[in-house]
Design an enzyme around this catalytic site. Sequence first.
Site, short mmCIF file in Angstrom:
data_model
loop_
_atom_site.label_atom_id
_atom_site.label_comp_id
_atom_site.label_asym_id
_atom_site.label_seq_id
_atom_site.Cartn_x
_atom_site.Cartn_y
_atom_site.Cartn_z
N HIS A 1 0.82 -1.22 0.00
CA HIS A 1 0.00 0.00 0.00
C HIS A 1 0.86 1.27 0.00
O HIS A 1 0.34 2.37 -0.22
CB HIS A 1 -0.92 0.00 1.23
CG HIS A 1 -2.22 0.72 1.01
ND1 HIS A 1 -2.46 1.53 -0.07
CD2 HIS A 1 -3.36 0.73 1.75
CE1 HIS A 1 -3.67 2.04 0.01
NE2 HIS A 1 -4.25 1.55 1.10
N ASP B 1 -2.22 2.35 -4.50
CA ASP B 1 -3.41 2.83 -3.80
C ASP B 1 -4.59 1.87 -4.03
O ASP B 1 -4.54 0.98 -4.90
CB ASP B 1 -3.79 4.23 -4.28
CG ASP B 1 -2.77 5.28 -3.84
OD1 ASP B 1 -2.14 5.07 -2.79
OD2 ASP B 1 -2.61 6.28 -4.56
#
Length: 409
Positions: free
Chosen positions: A372, A376
Amino acid sequence: MILEMKVPSPGESIKEVEIATWLVKDGDYVEKDQAIAEVDSDKATLELPAEASGIITLKAEEGDAVAVGAVVCLIDTSAAKPSGDAPKAEAKPAAEAPKAEEKKAEAPKAAPVAEKTYATQAPSPAARKILDEKNIQPSDIVGTGKGGRITKDDAVNAVPSMGTPTGGSRGSERTKLSMLRRKVAERLVSAKNETAMLTTFNEVNLTNVNKLRSEFKDAFKDKHGLGLGFMSFFTKAVTRALQLYPDVNSMIDGDHKISYDFCDISVAVSGPKGLMVPVVRNAETLSFRGIESEIKRLAIRARDGQITVDDMTGGTFTISNGGVFGSMLSTPIINPPQSGILGMHNIIERPIAVDGQVVIAPMMYVALSYDHRIIDGRESVGFLVAVKEGLENPTELLMDNNPKKALEL
């Protein structure tokens, strides 16, 4: 002449290897190019061939870590090859036969048994109450009172049994992990600790993939000598999705993001030494036949223990197929320094709603684990949806509406 055999470098950045298995014994005669040992590096298990013929003297033991360039054995190249006609000594076993007979005749001695005094009389009323509260049978307690009677102190100190051995095997074995397995463990822990790993899930209806495979698998096999498997469809769907969402095909290097305009797909396969992850290079340029051929080649090399460091270096994304082992759903762990891994699972026929009707369809759960820090939610979910779309509409999105041409039939 005594030849010193040194550990060759298995690849860049590897400084030492571990002797996994000696395939010969000290003092054996070896032929040139004969495999004499299997050595583990932190990336692969490789065979070590003899550099010359002669009598070998081992200079390291199994499990030893040996630096690259260090002497691992000596070969006496001047030694003559022993004749296969040499008579074998048979007198020694015959001479030992009487001893064997003597041992057989001896009566086995019973092993001494430690004596224990169990309760032979009813426990005292106070002890009985305590044992009832603990749900302990008096026969399970060693009494210390007169005649083996269970006293109050015996009852207070009694511990409920956690189970009685039933006579089954309770052995254990301690073995050292190979260097490769230790490195895999280290990398997995590193991936969990050093990345912001998150997993997103979806499900795929494989009805159309199954129809294509059923229709063309025989012709594909006859033309190319290869099976038309699921991996080629998944690889094509993944490379298409990576081109649509290039962040998933990127990596973090310090404060920088490295993006690639090619798709080197690491394919997790199971080998005799554990999990291997060889790489299908430039998978975005390969046809279905090319993908199936390369995956078969790499799987055979993994099965035969011939995978090299180069075969497993440089992937940009990984596909892991736990479904072949029956896994229904899992969260795959990122293969660093990559930023994403797709987990395939088993195919289950189950009822789903299609155009307002309940139908039975071959369904698979898919999982994308991603870093992450660089990917995204929009990219991760969009990527997995793109994979789903490619697999549910393979003729249009993966074959340009021409399956025969795509399959080179």
